[in-house]
Design a protein around this motif. Structure first.
Motif, PDB file in Angstrom:
ATOM      1  N   MET A 135       6.483   5.292   1.280  1.00  0.00           N
ATOM      2  CA  MET A 135       7.498   3.721   1.733  1.00  0.00           C
ATOM      3  C   MET A 135       6.632   3.181   2.486  1.00  0.00           C
ATOM      4  N   ASN A 136       6.029   3.833   3.681  1.00  0.00           N
ATOM      5  CA  ASN A 136       5.346   3.565   4.439  1.00  0.00           C
ATOM      6  C   ASN A 136       3.758   2.776   3.825  1.00  0.00           C
ATOM      7  N   ASP A 137       3.735   3.535   3.059  1.00  0.00           N
ATOM      8  CA  ASP A 137       2.133   2.821   2.590  1.00  0.00           C
ATOM      9  C   ASP A 137       2.478   1.940   2.316  1.00  0.00           C
ATOM     10  N   PHE A 138       4.317   1.757   1.098  1.00  0.00           N
ATOM     11  CA  PHE A 138       4.247   0.206   0.479  1.00  0.00           C
ATOM     12  C   PHE A 138       4.722  -0.536   0.984  1.00  0.00           C
ATOM     13  N   GLU A 139       5.417  -0.160   2.254  1.00  0.00           N
ATOM     14  CA  GLU A 139       5.583  -1.093   3.701  1.00  0.00           C
ATOM     15  C   GLU A 139       4.189  -2.066   3.920  1.00  0.00           C
ATOM     16  N   GLU A 176      -3.994 -19.512  10.389  1.00  0.00           N
ATOM     17  CA  GLU A 176      -5.488 -20.245   9.575  1.00  0.00           C
ATOM     18  C   GLU A 176      -6.379 -19.117   9.834  1.00  0.00           C
ATOM     19  N   SER A 177      -6.219 -18.007  10.864  1.00  0.00           N
ATOM     20  CA  SER A 177      -7.196 -17.263  10.784  1.00  0.00           C
ATOM     21  C   SER A 177      -6.151 -15.480  10.622  1.00  0.00           C
ATOM     22  N   HIS A 178      -5.103 -15.690   9.249  1.00  0.00           N
ATOM     23  CA  HIS A 178      -4.964 -14.578   8.935  1.00  0.00           C
ATOM     24  C   HIS A 178      -4.391 -15.333   7.714  1.00  0.00           C
ATOM     25  N   THR A 179      -5.365 -14.568   6.482  1.00  0.00           N
ATOM     26  CA  THR A 179      -5.466 -15.219   5.025  1.00  0.00           C
ATOM     27  C   THR A 179      -4.484 -13.396   4.310  1.00  0.00           C
ATOM     28  N   PRO A 180      -4.062 -13.927   3.750  1.00  0.00           N
ATOM     29  CA  PRO A 180      -3.252 -12.686   2.451  1.00  0.00           C
ATOM     30  C   PRO A 180      -4.496 -12.161   2.091  1.00  0.00           C
ATOM     31  N   ALA A 181      -4.155 -10.901   1.911  1.00  0.00           N
ATOM     32  CA  ALA A 181      -4.904  -9.743   1.135  1.00  0.00           C
ATOM     33  C   ALA A 181      -4.902  -9.568  -0.026  1.00  0.00           C
ATOM     34  N   THR A 182      -5.795  -9.826  -1.158  1.00  0.00           N
ATOM     35  CA  THR A 182      -4.950  -9.615  -2.199  1.00  0.00           C
ATOM     36  C   THR A 182      -4.379  -8.192  -2.923  1.00  0.00           C
ATOM     37  N   PRO A 183      -2.939  -7.512  -3.460  1.00  0.00           N
ATOM     38  CA  PRO A 183      -2.982  -6.600  -3.381  1.00  0.00           C
ATOM     39  C   PRO A 183      -3.923  -5.108  -4.350  1.00  0.00           C
ATOM     40  N   GLU A 184      -5.153  -5.534  -4.622  1.00  0.00           N
ATOM     41  CA  GLU A 184      -5.739  -4.596  -4.982  1.00  0.00           C
ATOM     42  C   GLU A 184      -6.802  -4.246  -3.375  1.00  0.00           C
ATOM     43  N   ASP A 185      -6.389  -5.601  -2.607  1.00  0.00           N
ATOM     44  CA  ASP A 185      -7.830  -4.691  -1.224  1.00  0.00           C
ATOM     45  C   ASP A 185      -6.214  -4.242  -0.286  1.00  0.00           C
ATOM     46  N   ALA A 186      -5.292  -4.626  -0.196  1.00  0.00           N
ATOM     47  CA  ALA A 186      -4.491  -4.289   0.215  1.00  0.00           C
ATOM     48  C   ALA A 186      -4.104  -2.568   0.001  1.00  0.00           C
ATOM     49  N   PHE A 187      -4.068  -2.385  -0.933  1.00  0.00           N
ATOM     50  CA  PHE A 187      -4.319  -1.140  -2.007  1.00  0.00           C
ATOM     51  C   PHE A 187      -5.283   0.140  -1.334  1.00  0.00           C
ATOM     52  N   ILE A 188      -6.328  -0.377  -1.574  1.00  0.00           N
ATOM     53  CA  ILE A 188      -7.062  -0.104  -1.228  1.00  0.00           C
ATOM     54  C   ILE A 188      -8.158   0.099   0.488  1.00  0.00           C
ATOM     55  N   SER A 189      -7.171  -0.092   0.958  1.00  0.00           N
ATOM     56  CA  SER A 189      -6.700  -0.726   2.441  1.00  0.00           C
ATOM     57  C   SER A 189      -6.253   0.764   2.966  1.00  0.00           C
ATOM     58  N   VAL A 190      -4.796   0.301   2.124  1.00  0.00           N
ATOM     59  CA  VAL A 190      -3.925   2.031   2.751  1.00  0.00           C
ATOM     60  C   VAL A 190      -4.128   2.609   2.117  1.00  0.00           C
ATOM     61  N   MET A 191      -4.670   3.382   0.416  1.00  0.00           N
ATOM     62  CA  MET A 191      -4.803   4.355  -0.539  1.00  0.00           C
ATOM     63  C   MET A 191      -6.099   4.727   0.238  1.00  0.00           C
ATOM     64  N   GLY A 192      -6.798   3.786   0.081  1.00  0.00           N
ATOM     65  CA  GLY A 192      -8.304   4.296  -0.076  1.00  0.00           C
ATOM     66  C   GLY A 192      -8.852   4.257  -1.032  1.00  0.00           C
ATOM     67  N   LYS A 193      -9.943   4.014  -1.777  1.00  0.00           N
ATOM     68  CA  LYS A 193     -11.205   3.624  -3.092  1.00  0.00           C
ATOM     69  C   LYS A 193     -10.822   5.355  -3.442  1.00  0.00           C
ATOM     70  N   ASP A 194     -10.730   4.747  -4.661  1.00  0.00           N
ATOM     71  CA  ASP A 194     -10.511   6.160  -6.108  1.00  0.00           C
ATOM     72  C   ASP A 194     -12.397   6.987  -5.799  1.00  0.00           C
ATOM     73  N   ARG A 195     -11.823   8.282  -5.873  1.00  0.00           N
ATOM     74  CA  ARG A 195     -13.333   8.830  -5.783  1.00  0.00           C
ATOM     75  C   ARG A 195     -13.438   9.354  -7.191  1.00  0.00           C
ATOM     76  N   PRO A 196     -14.742  10.041  -7.602  1.00  0.00           N
ATOM     77  CA  PRO A 196     -14.809   9.864  -8.986  1.00  0.00           C
ATOM     78  C   PRO A 196     -13.694  11.917  -9.406  1.00  0.00           C
ATOM     79  N   GLY A 197     -13.292  11.992 -10.068  1.00  0.00           N
ATOM     80  CA  GLY A 197     -12.779  13.023 -10.800  1.00  0.00           C
ATOM     81  C   GLY A 197     -11.050  12.441 -10.387  1.00  0.00           C
ATOM     82  N   ARG A 198     -10.744  11.418  -9.410  1.00  0.00           N
ATOM     83  CA  ARG A 198      -9.816  11.242  -9.260  1.00  0.00           C
ATOM     84  C   ARG A 198      -9.354   9.392  -9.289  1.00  0.00           C
ATOM     85  N   VAL A 199      -7.526   9.702  -9.034  1.00  0.00           N
ATOM     86  CA  VAL A 199      -7.121   7.793  -9.345  1.00  0.00           C
ATOM     87  C   VAL A 199      -6.543   7.871  -8.775  1.00  0.00           C
TER      88      VAL A 199
END
Length: 190
Positions: free
Chosen positions: A132-136, A151-174
């Motif tokens: 819940m905290n991650d999604f928030e 002007e200084s804050h541009t919203p992130a794309t959903p994919e960028d926000a996901f990667i920022s909070v969850m981290g990039k996918d690694r080989p063998g793990r999604v």
């Protein structure tokens, strides 16, 4: 046992299911002792989340004790096999509660529901509260800022926000796809 487990054991009976229903005085004692260890800023929301987390931990402990000591045994054998660190009178009360008609009905209904589950839990070791905290956090990154300095804050794309909070996918793990999915199987299927 964690500090949270020790504190809940001091102030709550082992058959307590929902710590939010504890008397206010008991909650204040719980928070006082926990705040010495965890040092969180007390707000209504954090208090609610802390009680929910403790209730979840306690119910998990109940479930493990029931599987280990109760299921498939006679009531006399169960009462005799008191888990380490548990008061024998409280254990007897809990075992007697597990044999009531209402408890049996709920247990049977839950067992039936688990058998028909079509969507397994895929979050891994993180709790629903962490999810819940991650999604928030992701939602806040995606949403446009309501501050004066837009002007200084541009919203992130959903994919960028996901990667920022969850981290990039690694080989063998999604992330959030379960242990059976790899990068190859996941991205090939979608």
């Amino acid at each position: 046992m964690s500090r949270m487990g020790v504190v809940s054991k001091i102030y709550c009976k082992i058959w307590q299911n929902d710590f939010a229903k504890l008397p206010i005085a008991t909650k204040e004692l719980l928070f006082r002792d926990l705040q010495l260890t965890y040092q969180w800023e007390r707000t209504e929301k954090t208090d609610r989340e802390m009680l929910a987390h403790m209730s979840t931990m306690h119910r998990s402990w109940h479930s493990k004790q029931k599987k280990r000591h109760f299921n498939g045994k006679s009531l006399d054998d169960v009462i005799a096999s008191v888990p380490a660190g548990v008061d024998s009178l409280e254990w007897q009360t809990m075992c007697e509660m597990w044999t009531t008609t209402d408890e049996r009905r709920v247990a049977d209904r839950n067992k039936q529901n688990r058998a028909t589950q079509s969507m397994p839990y895929r979050r891994g070791r993180n709790s629903h509260y962490q999810l819940m905290n991650d999604f928030e956090a992701m939602t806040q990154m995606i949403a446009p800022s309501s501050d004066m300095d837009v002007e200084s804050h541009t919203p992130a794309t959903p994919e960028d926000a996901f990667i920022s909070v969850m981290g990039k996918d690694r080989p063998g793990r999604v992330h959030c796809a379960g242990s059976g999915e790899t990068l190859g199987t996941w991205y090939r299927s979608t």
